[in-house]
Design an enzyme around this catalytic site. Structure first.
Site, mmCIF file in Angstrom:
data_model
loop_
_atom_site.group_PDB
_atom_site.id
_atom_site.type_symbol
_atom_site.label_atom_id
_atom_site.label_comp_id
_atom_site.label_asym_id
_atom_site.label_seq_id
_atom_site.Cartn_x
_atom_site.Cartn_y
_atom_site.Cartn_z
ATOM 1 N N ARG A 80 11.521 21.643 -34.581
ATOM 2 C CA ARG A 80 12.869 21.076 -34.562
ATOM 3 C C ARG A 80 12.850 19.700 -35.202
ATOM 4 N NH1 ARG A 80 14.034 19.470 -30.175
ATOM 5 N NH2 ARG A 80 12.307 20.110 -28.870
ATOM 6 N N TYR A 208 13.496 27.404 -39.411
ATOM 7 C CA TYR A 208 12.647 27.414 -38.225
ATOM 8 C C TYR A 208 13.434 27.415 -36.911
ATOM 9 C CZ TYR A 208 9.733 26.238 -34.451
ATOM 10 O OH TYR A 208 9.142 26.291 -33.222
ATOM 11 N N LYS A 217 19.207 26.366 -29.036
ATOM 12 C CA LYS A 217 19.429 24.962 -28.705
ATOM 13 C C LYS A 217 20.818 24.488 -29.132
ATOM 14 C CE LYS A 217 15.190 24.652 -27.269
ATOM 15 N NZ LYS A 217 14.900 24.569 -25.828
ATOM 16 N N HIS A 237 18.420 22.643 -19.771
ATOM 17 C CA HIS A 237 17.133 23.038 -20.372
ATOM 18 C C HIS A 237 16.186 23.404 -19.230
ATOM 19 C CE1 HIS A 237 13.673 21.779 -23.320
ATOM 20 N NE2 HIS A 237 13.937 23.067 -23.379
ATOM 21 N N SER A 259 10.198 20.164 -23.819
ATOM 22 C CA SER A 259 9.626 21.220 -24.645
ATOM 23 C C SER A 259 8.098 21.250 -24.538
ATOM 24 C CB SER A 259 9.995 20.987 -26.109
ATOM 25 O OG SER A 259 11.379 20.815 -26.216
ATOM 26 N N CYS A 261 6.010 21.989 -22.217
ATOM 27 C CA CYS A 261 5.369 21.482 -20.996
ATOM 28 C C CYS A 261 5.102 22.620 -20.022
ATOM 29 C CB CYS A 261 6.243 20.440 -20.312
ATOM 30 S SG CYS A 261 6.174 18.831 -21.095
ATOM 31 N N ASP A 286 13.845 29.148 -20.517
ATOM 32 C CA ASP A 286 14.162 27.943 -21.299
ATOM 33 C C ASP A 286 15.525 27.323 -20.983
ATOM 34 O OD1 ASP A 286 13.365 26.067 -23.331
ATOM 35 O OD2 ASP A 286 14.709 27.044 -24.746
ATOM 36 N N ARG A 375 4.904 30.373 -32.690
ATOM 37 C CA ARG A 375 5.765 30.972 -31.667
ATOM 38 C C ARG A 375 5.679 32.490 -31.634
ATOM 39 N NH1 ARG A 375 9.188 27.320 -28.579
ATOM 40 N NH2 ARG A 375 8.746 25.286 -29.491
#
Ligand code: OXD
Ligand code: MN
Length: 574
Positions: A80, A208, A217, A237, A259, A261, A286, A375
Site C-alpha cells: 500500500r 497491488y 481498504k 480494522h 497491518s 501484526c 481483517d 500474499r
C-alpha cells in the site's frame, strides 16, 4: 443454477445508474471491450486461462497445489502507498491531520487526465460486489471498474461479486463507485483518491492489493468509516473470532491490530493442547463492521468473503488452518518458487527456493526469496475453522474488543480498560512498529489509533467522538482490552510465545471474573511473566505525555471527554 443463461437479463440492463456510470467511464477511458462480471466459476476459470496464456499467471505444481497460481507484481508495486493515498473532502478539516487531503475538484481534474484514454487496447471489467452477506441489512454494495483481470480474480474471491450483487444494487439504489486502472504502473503517476462525500474511489497506477482491490481498504474501511458515522455504526480494522469454552459457550471478540501484526493468525488460532476443551471459529481476519443492536449489544459482520493474507511466516505451527487452506484454489502474489513449481516463502521448514519473488535465480545476497509482503488470496469458505455464523445476516454479538500493537516495551501483555470511555482512550493511544504492508521504513514506532491510521476516512477527532457516541447507545457494551504479544527482554528476545498461546489471554478476558491468567503448562518463566505484566510508571508517564502531544494535534475536533479521560489516567499514575 436453475435458470438457463439465455433467460437472464443482461447485466448491463439491471441497473440504470450503474450502466450510466459505466458508459461515462467508457467514454473517458476508451477500452476496446467491456466485460460485466457474472461472478460464476466458469467466468473465473476463463479469466484464469486468459492470464495463463498471456504469461501473467503461472500454474503451481498441480499435485501439491491444485488450482493455485502465482502472480508477480511490478517490483515497484508491492505494498500500500499511504503517501499517495488521499481523502478528498470539501473541507480539509473533515479529512483531519491523520489524512493526506486534496480538494475534490482538483483531485477529480487530476485523475480525469490520468484516466483519459488509459484503457485503449484493454478490456474494461465491471465488478458489482457486495461487502457482507448478500442478505444482510448491514452489508453495503459497490461497483469496481478495472482494467486488470488479476484484480477481477481477487475481487471474485474477496467479495460476493457478480450478478447477485448487481441485483441487490438494482433493488437498494446506492453503491460505492470505484474506478481503477493499472495505468503504466508508474510510481510517479500513482494516486489512490477517496471522495467520501460522493461515495467514490479513484485509483490509478498500482495493481497491488489494497491499492487495487477497491472493496477492501478503500471501500470497507475508508469510505465505510465515513458512511458508518453518517448511519450510526463503525467500520473497523478488526478480526472477528469466536471462542467456545469447555462449557460449550461461544463468545465473539473483535480485535484491532495494525497491518501484519498477526490478525490472520489470531483469527485462525488453534487452541494449544494445554487448553483442552476450547474451540475457535473464524468470522473475519481483517475488517469488522460493528452495529449497535436492539438488544444493547454490539453486533459484527465481516464484510469480506476471503483472506488476503501475508504469506511469509505461515506454517503448520503458526497457522495450521491457513497453511492447509492455501494448498488449493489459492492465488499467490510475489512468493518464491521451488524447482518443481511449488510456492516457497520464508518460515517454511521444507523446500528450497530456486527463483525469487521477481523470478530471478534465488540469491540470498539480494534479500528474502519471497517478498516480505507477499500474499495469498483464498476464499474464507476454505478455512476449516470458518464459523458457522460467519454468514449470519445480523452478524455475531461481540463480548470484548481488543486493541494491540507491536511494542518492544511499555505496553504489558494485557490490560483491561475501566469502561467504554477509557477504552476509547486506550484505542486512541495505540502505537505500533511499522511493517512491510505499507511502503516506507519498517520497525519505527508510530501512533496508529484503533489500528486505523492508514484507513480512517475522516478526522480522527470526529471519529473518537463517534466511538464515544456509539458507546453511549450500548446498554451491554463489550469490555475493552489492550494486548501486546511483542514485548521483548533486554536482549531483544520476545517474552511471550504468541500464536496458539494467545488463547490464554483471550480466555482470561472472557473468564476474568473467575480468576487469574491460566499459565498451566506454559513454558514462560515467572520472571518473564512478571516482566510481561509490568507497568513501568516512568515509561508510562512519558507515553502519556506523548499521547497528550499527539491528541493536541486534533485541536477543537478533539472530544473533551477524551481529554478528560487522559487527565484522569494521568492523575491515577501520578
Ligand atoms: C492488509 C493491511 O493488507 O492492513 O490487511 O495492510
Ligand atoms: Mn489489514
Amino acid at each position: 443454477m436453475a435458470t438457463a443463461a439465455h433467460a437472464l437479463t443482461p447485466l448491463a440492463q439491471l441497473s440504470r445508474a450503474v450502466a450510466d456510470w459505466v458508459n461515462s467511464v467508457r467514454e473517458l477511458t476508451q477500452p476496446h471491450a467491456i466485460h460485466w462480471c457474472e461472478g460464476t466459476d466458469a467466468e473465473a476459470r476463463e479469466l484464469t486461462a486468459q492470464l495463463l496464456r498471456g504469461g501473467e499467471l503461472k500454474a503451481l505444481n498441480p499435485e501439491y497445489f491444485p488450482g493455485c497460481y502465482l502472480y508477480r507484481s511490478a517490483p515497484s508495486d508491492v505494498a500500500r502507498v499511504e503517501h499517495l493515498t488521499y481523502i478528498c473532502t470539501r473541507s480539509q478539516e473533515d479529512a483531519g491531520p491523520n489524512n493526506h487531503w486534496m480538494d475534490p475538484q482538483q483531485a477529480h481534474a487530476k485523475m480525469r487526465e490520468l484516466f483519459r484514454g488509459c484503457m485503449r487496447g484493454r478490456t474494461l471489467y465491471v465488478i458489482p460486489y457486495c461487502m457482507g452477506p448478500l442478505d444482510s441489512p448491514l452489508a453495503r454494495c459497490g461497483v469496481e471498474i478495472t482494467d486488470s483481470a488479476y484484480v477481477v480474480l481477487n475481487m471474485l474471491i474477496m467479495t460476493r461479486a457478480g450478478r447477485p450483487a448487481l441485483e441487490r444494487i438494482a433493488r437498494d439504489g446506492g453503491f460505492v463507485r470505484g474506478l481503477h486502472s493499472v495505468g503504466e504502473l508508474d510510481p510517479e503517476r500513482r494516486f489512490i483518491m477517496h471522495f467520501p462525500e460522493e461515495l467514490a474511489i479513484e485509483s490509478f497506477g498500482s495493481g497491488y492489493g489494497g491499492n487495487a482491490l477497491l472493496g477492501k481498504k478503500c471501500h470497507a474501511l475508508r469510505i465505510a468509516s465515513w458512511q458508518a458515522r453518517t448511519e450510526g455504526w463503525l467500520a473497523e480494522h478488526m478480526l472477528i473470532v469466536g471462542l467456545q469454552n469447555p462449557r460449550g459457550e461461544t463468545h465473539y471478540l473483535a480485535c484491532a491490530f495494525p497491518s501484519a501484526c498477526g490478525k490472520t493468525n489470531l483469527a485462525m488460532l488453534i487452541p494449544p493442547d494445554s487448553l483442552p476443551g476450547w474451540r475457535t471459529f473464524t468470522v473475519g481476519d481483517d475488517i469488522a463492521w460493528l452495529h449497535p443492536g436492539d438488544d444493547g449489544r454490539l453486533w459484527a459482520i465481516n464484510p469480506e468473503a476471503g483472506y488476503f493474507g501475508v504469506v511469509p511466516g505461515t506454517n503448520p505451527e503458526t497457522n495450521r488452518n491457513a497453511y492447509e487452506m492455501i494448498h488449493r484454489d489459492t492465488l499467490f502474489t510475489n512468493v518464491a518458487l521451488t524447482a518443481d513449481s511449488q510456492p516457497w516463502w520464508e518460515g517454511l521448514a521444507t523446500g528450497k527456493p530456486v527463483l525469487d519473488w521477481q523470478g530471478r535465480p534465488y540469491d540470498p545476497a539480494r534479500g528474502p526469496a519471497a517478498h516480505p509482503n507477499s500474499r495469498f488470496t483464498v476464499s474464507a469458505r476454505r478455512n476449516p475453522g470458518y464459523s458457522p455464523h460467519a454468514e449470519d445476516a445480523r452478524g455475531v454479538p461481540i463480548s470484548a474488543l481488543v486493541f494491540g500493537g507491536r511494542r518492544r516495551e511499555v505496553a504489558p501483555l494485557v490490560y483491561e480498560a475501566r469502561d467504554w470511555k477509557h477504552g476509547v482512550l486506550v484505542g486512541a493511544s495505540l502505537a505500533s512498529e511499522t511493517t512491510a504492508a505499507a511502503v516506507g521504513q519498517v520497525g519505527v514506532t508510530r501512533r496508529d489509533p484503533m489500528a486505523m491510521q492508514p484507513f480512517c476516512g475522516y478526522n480522527f477527532g470526529d471519529y473518537w467522538q463517534h466511538w464515544l457516541d456509539i458507546g453511549a447507545q450500548l446498554a451491554r457494551a463489550p469490555r475493552i482490552y489492550h494486548v501486546n504479544w511483542f514485548r521483548r527482554d533486554a536482549h531483544g528476545k520476545f517474552l511471550w510465545p504468541g500464536y496458539g498461546e494467545n488463547l490464554r489471554v483471550l480466555a482470561w478476558m472472557l473468564e476474568r471474573c473467575a480468576g487469574d491468567l491460566d499459565t498451566h503448562g506454559l513454558k514462560v518463566g515467572a520472571d518473564a511473566l512478571a516482566a510481561l505484566l509490568t507497568v513501568d510508571a516512568a515509561l508510562w508517564r512519558k507515553e502519556l505525555a506523548e499521547m497528550r502531544e499527539y491528541l493536541g494535534r486534533y485541536g477543537s475536533r478533539l472530544p473533551a471527554a477524551l481529554l478528560a479521560e487522559l487527565e484522569s489516567t494521568e492523575q491515577r499514575l501520578a
